[in-house]
Design a protein around this motif. Structure first.
Motif: not given
Length: 141
Positions: A19-26
């Motif tokens: 869970f990183d920036e990509d997950g947050l952006e999703k």
């Protein structure tokens, strides 16, 4: 494809170790920043409780700032396709999700779904008498 149809796909892509920036952006693609931040704040404050019932069932409760709410993330759907639905006992769910249909879920439900995917629920065993007291407490509030 409707936004609500994307929710399970986005949630399934969330993993505790990635869970990183990509997950947050999703998440921010599907939900407002306010909703995402509020849900993540509930998780950070360890407010998502997962009660394990003696007979194998699970019940979720989220400690809010003014009250505690019971969350039902996977109720069986009444429709012929048997899609599952969700419910939260908070006023925001009743108004924003059920009545005005301006949101697809409240912060408590989102926090429960994300916390479960991130293995961040606080797990507690609950006995039948405790479960009855928990239910009465929610009916009284």
């Amino acid at each position: 494809m409707a936004t609500s149809a994307l929710v399970p796909t986005v949630l399934e892509s969330i993993r505790p170790d990635t869970f990183d920036e990509d997950g947050l952006e999703k998440l921010r693609f599907l939900f407002s920043d306010t909703l995402v931040l509020a849900a993540l704040d509930l998780i950070d404050r360890e407010s998502v409780i997962k009660y394990k019932k003696p007979w194998g069932g699970i019940q979720y409760e989220v400690y809010g700032s003014t009250a505690n709410y019971t969350v039902f993330p996977g109720l069986p759907g009444p429709s012929p396709d048997n899609k599952s639905s969700s419910y939260c006992t908070c006023p925001a769910f009743a108004y924003s999700v059920l009545l005005s249909r301006t949101q697809i879920m409240c912060k408590h439900l989102l926090a429960t779904l994300v916390a479960e995917r991130l293995s961040k629920c606080i797990e507690r065993n609950i006995q039948p008498n405790d479960l009855a007291a928990l239910s009465v407490r929610h009916c009284a509030s």
